[in-house]
Design an enzyme around this catalytic site. Structure first.
Site, mmCIF file in Angstrom:
data_model
loop_
_atom_site.group_PDB
_atom_site.id
_atom_site.type_symbol
_atom_site.label_atom_id
_atom_site.label_comp_id
_atom_site.label_asym_id
_atom_site.label_seq_id
_atom_site.Cartn_x
_atom_site.Cartn_y
_atom_site.Cartn_z
ATOM 1 N N LYS A 40 0.820 -1.211 0.000
ATOM 2 C CA LYS A 40 0.000 0.000 0.000
ATOM 3 C C LYS A 40 0.854 1.263 0.000
ATOM 4 C CE LYS A 40 -4.026 1.700 2.585
ATOM 5 N NZ LYS A 40 -4.871 1.913 1.443
ATOM 6 N N GLY A 45 6.621 0.894 5.655
ATOM 7 C CA GLY A 45 7.524 0.011 4.907
ATOM 8 C C GLY A 45 7.515 0.302 3.422
ATOM 9 N N CYS A 46 6.332 0.532 2.881
ATOM 10 C CA CYS A 46 6.209 0.776 1.436
ATOM 11 C C CYS A 46 6.845 2.106 1.044
ATOM 12 C CB CYS A 46 4.734 0.737 1.020
ATOM 13 S SG CYS A 46 3.984 -0.874 1.361
ATOM 14 N N THR A 47 6.709 3.100 1.904
ATOM 15 C CA THR A 47 7.324 4.401 1.644
ATOM 16 C C THR A 47 8.840 4.278 1.694
ATOM 17 O OG1 THR A 47 5.401 5.558 2.536
ATOM 18 C CG2 THR A 47 7.467 6.802 2.427
#
Length: 157
Positions: A40, A45-47
């Site tokens: 997402k 974590g994704c950022t």
């Protein structure tokens, strides 16, 4: 579908992406392609993963590799994510998760005792001939972009 193994052909796709265009895997045949699947936009974590890949963009270019992030978020959401963090990697929108399913990363997950379907953070390195050169399942973000870069450099002729 079962997980893709090293040496298998990478399933082709055409998806909408940030910036209002589309991206097609087969259009990049002859180049190394990093496909990183993430759950997402704009989560911790994704950022961090997107920022790490962006920070190494010139190194990936030098290795003749393109980086494509894929999540179930919409292209409009990707646009906001790109603007917020000045990302330079391509972000593809797999809203119906068909590509995630084709790559075997759409899995049952569990959080706080609730089960749900979502993306298991996984990266695929696609060789210039269109086959899977390497797979990183259940990615831990720290140091991952560098590991992928090192593998991409090893594929450069």
């Amino acid at each position: 579908m079962s997980d893709l193994a090293q040496g298998a052909p990478a399933p082709d796709f055409t998806l909408p992406r940030d910036g209002g265009t589309t991206i097609q895997l087969s259009a990049h045949k002859g180049k190394t392609v990093v496909l990183y699947f993430y759950p997402k936009d704009d989560t911790s974590g994704c950022t961090a993963e997107a920022i790490d890949f962006t920070a190494k963009a010139q190194d990936f270019d030098a290795a003749d590799a393109i980086v494509i992030g894929i999540s179930p978020d919409s292209a409009a959401r990707h646009d906001k994510f790109v603007r917020k963090y000045a990302l330079t990697v391509a972000l593809a929108a797999d809203e119906d998760h068909a590509v995630c399913e084709a790559y075997g990363v759409w899995k049952e997950k569990s959080m706080y005792g609730k089960k749900y379907m979502g993306v298991e953070r996984t990266t695929f390195l696609v060789a210039p001939d269109g086959t899977i050169a390497r797979v990183w399942p259940k990615v831990k973000v720290e140091g991952h972009a560098q590991d992928v870069l090192d593998a991409a450099k090893a594929l450069k002729p």
